[in-house]
Design an enzyme around this catalytic site. Sequence first.
Site, PDB file in Angstrom:
ATOM      1  N   LYS A  61       0.828  -1.223   0.000  1.00  0.00           N
ATOM      2  CA  LYS A  61       0.000   0.000   0.000  1.00  0.00           C
ATOM      3  C   LYS A  61       0.861   1.271   0.000  1.00  0.00           C
ATOM      4  O   LYS A  61       0.774   2.112   0.896  1.00  0.00           O
ATOM      5  CB  LYS A  61      -0.945   0.015   1.204  1.00  0.00           C
ATOM      6  CG  LYS A  61      -1.884  -1.178   1.304  1.00  0.00           C
ATOM      7  CD  LYS A  61      -2.814  -1.041   2.506  1.00  0.00           C
ATOM      8  CE  LYS A  61      -3.716  -2.250   2.675  1.00  0.00           C
ATOM      9  NZ  LYS A  61      -2.985  -3.451   3.143  1.00  0.00           N
ATOM     10  N   ASP A  64       3.319   7.884  -1.017  1.00  0.00           N
ATOM     11  CA  ASP A  64       4.430   8.811  -0.792  1.00  0.00           C
ATOM     12  C   ASP A  64       4.490   9.755  -1.985  1.00  0.00           C
ATOM     13  O   ASP A  64       3.616   9.715  -2.860  1.00  0.00           O
ATOM     14  CB  ASP A  64       5.742   8.030  -0.621  1.00  0.00           C
ATOM     15  CG  ASP A  64       6.724   8.717   0.321  1.00  0.00           C
ATOM     16  OD1 ASP A  64       6.929   9.943   0.154  1.00  0.00           O
ATOM     17  OD2 ASP A  64       7.272   8.047   1.212  1.00  0.00           O
TER      18      ASP A  64
END
EC number: 4.1.1.23
Length: 238
Positions: A61, A64
């Site tokens: 998952k 960023d």
Amino acid sequence: MSQSLIVALDFPGKQEVEQFLHHFEGEELFVKVGMELFYKEGPAIITYLKEKGHKIFLDLKLHDIPNTVKSAMRSLASLDVDMVNVHAAGGSSMMKAAIEGLEEGKQEGKERPICIAVTQLTSTSEAMMKKEIGIEKTLEEAVAHYAKLTKDSGLDGVVCSTLEVPKLREVCGNEFVTVTPGIRLASDDVNDQVRVATPKRARELGSSYIVVGRSITKAENPLEAYKTVKQQWEGVTV
């Protein structure tokens, strides 16, 4: 629906994985490796599972800045995993960067891994989403919004609840991949997930893949539990 049943290897380390897979000698599974296992064992666990002939959904998952996600996906693609994911909340630029990284890192002669996005975690209720995350849409509207953003960003599909699949078929079409966790046999405890369904219900609602963990991994006889789930999911006797 060949290999569309994914078994979640939610174990703390390789030793527990080996003990579990001992029940499946000769079976080629599609397995999910999550944060706990990958962070403990590193890429070596992927190599081990690939040598056993299993397909792998690496469930990290990512969320960023685009450049960081691109670099991370380049590295993950080099491991020859079959499916990866990101959080749709990371936005379109991040998701496009994820695809770029996968294309750059894929092994020669192979297709890039399937890339899907998490819309809302199956532990998220509508009340929680509104109060804690600050999204004022209904849960269905929020999931549909993220799914369309995911498709427009070039990803293959989403992780979602089975209950959301019919709406996503309307919004994103039948080729859009829907991977649905929160799958339990009717006799099981739902534990910490809010939006759950049985394998049969997932099939009826049109899920592309289902992810099953405790119903199989915590069973007294994991192979028999796997066969039961597979039978309900595929609608045939195995």
